[in-house]
Design a protein around this motif. Structure first.
Motif, PDB file in Angstrom:
ATOM      1  N   GLY A  11     -15.204  21.163  28.789  1.00 47.04           N
ATOM      2  CA  GLY A  11     -13.983  21.083  28.484  1.00 47.04           C
ATOM      3  C   GLY A  11     -12.833  20.249  29.377  1.00 47.04           C
ATOM      4  N   SER A  12     -13.288  19.863  30.317  1.00 39.72           N
ATOM      5  CA  SER A  12     -12.623  19.079  31.313  1.00 39.72           C
ATOM      6  C   SER A  12     -12.426  17.435  30.906  1.00 39.72           C
ATOM      7  N   PRO A  13     -11.678  16.644  29.871  1.00 43.76           N
ATOM      8  CA  PRO A  13     -11.945  15.644  29.896  1.00 43.76           C
ATOM      9  C   PRO A  13     -11.559  14.543  31.143  1.00 43.76           C
ATOM     10  N   GLY A  14     -12.242  13.365  31.068  1.00 41.59           N
ATOM     11  CA  GLY A  14     -11.493  12.592  32.346  1.00 41.59           C
ATOM     12  C   GLY A  14     -11.451  12.171  33.384  1.00 41.59           C
ATOM     13  N   ALA A  15     -13.700  11.870  33.418  1.00 42.27           N
ATOM     14  CA  ALA A  15     -14.673  11.750  33.738  1.00 42.27           C
ATOM     15  C   ALA A  15     -14.911  10.231  33.764  1.00 42.27           C
ATOM     16  N   THR A  16     -15.233   9.590  32.537  1.00 50.25           N
ATOM     17  CA  THR A  16     -14.840   8.371  32.129  1.00 50.25           C
ATOM     18  C   THR A  16     -13.602   7.838  32.643  1.00 50.25           C
ATOM     19  N   PRO A 136     -28.927  12.063  43.508  1.00 46.59           N
ATOM     20  CA  PRO A 136     -29.180  12.181  44.929  1.00 46.59           C
ATOM     21  C   PRO A 136     -29.217  10.426  45.443  1.00 46.59           C
ATOM     22  N   VAL A 137     -28.667   9.737  44.822  1.00 52.39           N
ATOM     23  CA  VAL A 137     -28.345   8.634  45.336  1.00 52.39           C
ATOM     24  C   VAL A 137     -26.762   8.309  45.783  1.00 52.39           C
ATOM     25  N   CYS A 138     -25.934   9.612  45.246  1.00 47.75           N
ATOM     26  CA  CYS A 138     -24.838   9.413  45.068  1.00 47.75           C
ATOM     27  C   CYS A 138     -24.365   9.771  46.371  1.00 47.75           C
ATOM     28  N   VAL A 139     -23.830   9.030  47.163  1.00 49.23           N
ATOM     29  CA  VAL A 139     -23.159   8.874  48.494  1.00 49.23           C
ATOM     30  C   VAL A 139     -22.116  10.072  48.612  1.00 49.23           C
ATOM     31  N   ARG A 140     -21.185  10.217  47.833  1.00 54.35           N
ATOM     32  CA  ARG A 140     -19.614  10.305  47.187  1.00 54.35           C
ATOM     33  C   ARG A 140     -20.465  11.364  45.903  1.00 54.35           C
ATOM     34  N   LEU A 141     -19.847  12.641  45.509  1.00 48.48           N
ATOM     35  CA  LEU A 141     -19.467  12.731  43.934  1.00 48.48           C
ATOM     36  C   LEU A 141     -18.349  13.361  44.092  1.00 48.48           C
ATOM     37  N   LEU A 142     -17.837  13.327  42.388  1.00 45.88           N
ATOM     38  CA  LEU A 142     -16.402  13.602  42.452  1.00 45.88           C
ATOM     39  C   LEU A 142     -16.311  14.400  41.245  1.00 45.88           C
ATOM     40  N   ILE A 143     -15.697  15.833  40.940  1.00 47.00           N
ATOM     41  CA  ILE A 143     -16.108  16.888  39.872  1.00 47.00           C
ATOM     42  C   ILE A 143     -14.565  16.759  40.030  1.00 47.00           C
ATOM     43  N   VAL A 144     -14.328  16.276  38.829  1.00 49.06           N
ATOM     44  CA  VAL A 144     -13.161  16.188  37.645  1.00 49.06           C
ATOM     45  C   VAL A 144     -12.537  17.282  36.934  1.00 49.06           C
ATOM     46  N   VAL A 170     -13.370  17.107  44.743  1.00 50.87           N
ATOM     47  CA  VAL A 170     -12.493  17.918  44.035  1.00 50.87           C
ATOM     48  C   VAL A 170     -11.261  16.225  42.670  1.00 50.87           C
ATOM     49  N   VAL A 171     -11.506  16.207  41.892  1.00 51.66           N
ATOM     50  CA  VAL A 171     -10.191  15.397  41.508  1.00 51.66           C
ATOM     51  C   VAL A 171      -9.462  16.435  40.487  1.00 51.66           C
ATOM     52  N   VAL A 172      -8.306  16.305  40.504  1.00 50.12           N
ATOM     53  CA  VAL A 172      -7.215  17.229  39.885  1.00 50.12           C
ATOM     54  C   VAL A 172      -7.133  16.432  38.895  1.00 50.12           C
ATOM     55  N   ILE A 173      -6.644  16.793  37.652  1.00 54.21           N
ATOM     56  CA  ILE A 173      -5.553  16.090  36.537  1.00 54.21           C
ATOM     57  C   ILE A 173      -4.688  16.579  35.931  1.00 54.21           C
ATOM     58  N   GLY A 174      -3.345  16.700  36.212  1.00 51.62           N
ATOM     59  CA  GLY A 174      -2.309  17.198  35.335  1.00 51.62           C
ATOM     60  C   GLY A 174      -2.159  18.139  36.563  1.00 51.62           C
ATOM     61  N   ARG A 175      -1.339  19.253  35.787  1.00 53.82           N
ATOM     62  CA  ARG A 175      -0.715  20.694  36.819  1.00 53.82           C
ATOM     63  C   ARG A 175      -0.977  21.198  36.304  1.00 53.82           C
ATOM     64  N   HIS A 176      -0.932  22.511  36.664  1.00 58.16           N
ATOM     65  CA  HIS A 176      -0.629  24.178  36.156  1.00 58.16           C
ATOM     66  C   HIS A 176      -0.965  25.417  36.981  1.00 58.16           C
ATOM     67  N   ARG A 177      -0.653  26.102  37.242  1.00 54.90           N
ATOM     68  CA  ARG A 177      -0.419  27.470  38.212  1.00 54.90           C
ATOM     69  C   ARG A 177      -1.445  27.062  39.279  1.00 54.90           C
ATOM     70  N   TYR A 178      -1.803  26.809  39.323  1.00 54.00           N
ATOM     71  CA  TYR A 178      -3.353  26.708  40.664  1.00 54.00           C
ATOM     72  C   TYR A 178      -2.575  25.281  41.236  1.00 54.00           C
ATOM     73  N   THR A 179      -2.364  25.517  42.565  1.00 51.50           N
ATOM     74  CA  THR A 179      -2.366  24.190  43.005  1.00 51.50           C
ATOM     75  C   THR A 179      -3.538  23.736  43.985  1.00 51.50           C
ATOM     76  N   ALA A 180      -3.464  22.192  44.433  1.00 50.74           N
ATOM     77  CA  ALA A 180      -4.660  21.610  45.234  1.00 50.74           C
ATOM     78  C   ALA A 180      -5.032  22.580  46.327  1.00 50.74           C
ATOM     79  N   LYS A 181      -4.435  22.856  46.811  1.00 50.92           N
ATOM     80  CA  LYS A 181      -4.737  24.353  47.852  1.00 50.92           C
ATOM     81  C   LYS A 181      -5.130  25.271  47.373  1.00 50.92           C
ATOM     82  N   GLN A 182      -5.028  25.719  46.739  1.00 57.21           N
ATOM     83  CA  GLN A 182      -5.421  26.560  46.413  1.00 57.21           C
ATOM     84  C   GLN A 182      -6.540  27.160  45.804  1.00 57.21           C
TER      85      GLN A 182
END
Length: 229
Positions: A11-16, A136-144, A170-182
């Motif tokens: 349910g999280s669009p935006g990876a592509t 396994p070959v990914c040096v970095r993995l981004l979860i959107v 973690v990549v956060v798209i958009g704003r909501h009640r939960y902050t990046a710090k939380q």
């Protein structure tokens, strides 16, 4: 050379869109980048970028059954404006998933052998997905994700034990009640990017700064590229 995997949660669009913008930024910054669309659900980049449906991951996987050297991968790539190379996925989920299951291990080794930066669109995160062989070959993995509870909770349980947390961002798209710090405190993962929920921006030049919104988008993508490289 850095291989960066980009995936999303249910349910999280935006990876592509994130993968495309990131690859384009890396192309500008480093003079060479490859975007691999390895979404088992089927590809959208051919339509989005006005590219052909062939050559694709399906064609590369078929060739891999015989023999495929790292330099042979070039004949399956298409280029877009700016010089970014793209290996598109076929729109059919059945064809793309079957191709990844058959040729995924070879594709992973070819990606790992590249000397440029590679961004891999893995689609939705699932350890059983056909694209998981590339993780396994990914040096970095981004979860959107979007910063909503029904996506933060799964974030706590999806990390592959074989993948160190320091390689995951973690990549956060958009704003909501939960902050990046939380989100970072609860998940134990680092939020490495916060992107505006701007459908127009994700289709624009990631380096464009003609308006305040575009400048903001470009700056966020540039920062994300810095963490990945």
């Amino acid at each position: 050379m850095t291989v960066v995997g980009v995936c999303s949660l249910h349910g999280s669009p935006g990876a592509t869109s994130t993968a495309l913008a990131l690859a384009a930024r890396l192309q500008v910054d480093h003079g060479g980048a490859l975007l691999v669309e390895a979404d088992p659900a089927g590809g959208v980049l051919a339509a989005r970028l006005d590219l052909g449906l062939s050559p694709s991951v399906v064609d590369a996987a078929a060739a891999a059954r015989r023999s495929l050297r790292p330099e042979d991968l070039e004949r399956f790539l298409q280029s877009v404006d700016g010089g970014l190379d793209v290996l598109v996925a076929h729109p059919s989920s059945a064809q793309t998933s079957a191709a990844l299951r058959a040729g995924g291990p070879t594709l992973a080794s070819l990606v790992a052998a590249r000397t440029d930066h590679v961004v891999v669109d893995l689609g939705r995160w699932c350890p059983d997905a056909a694209s998981h062989v590339l993780v396994p070959v990914c040096v970095r993995l981004l979860i959107v994700i979007r910063p909503v509870l029904d996506q933060i909770v799964p974030l706590l349980h999806l990390v592959d034990p074989a993948l160190p947390a320091e390689r995951i961002g973690v990549v956060v798209i958009g704003r909501h009640r939960y902050t990046a710090k939380q989100i970072g405190e609860v998940s134990g993962l680092t939020v490495v990017g916060e992107l505006p929920d701007d459908p127009a921006a994700v289709h624009a030049d990631p380096c464009a700064t003609r308006t305040r919104a575009r400048a903001n988008w470009a700056a966020r993508i540039r920062d994300l590229a810095g963490w990945c490289s």
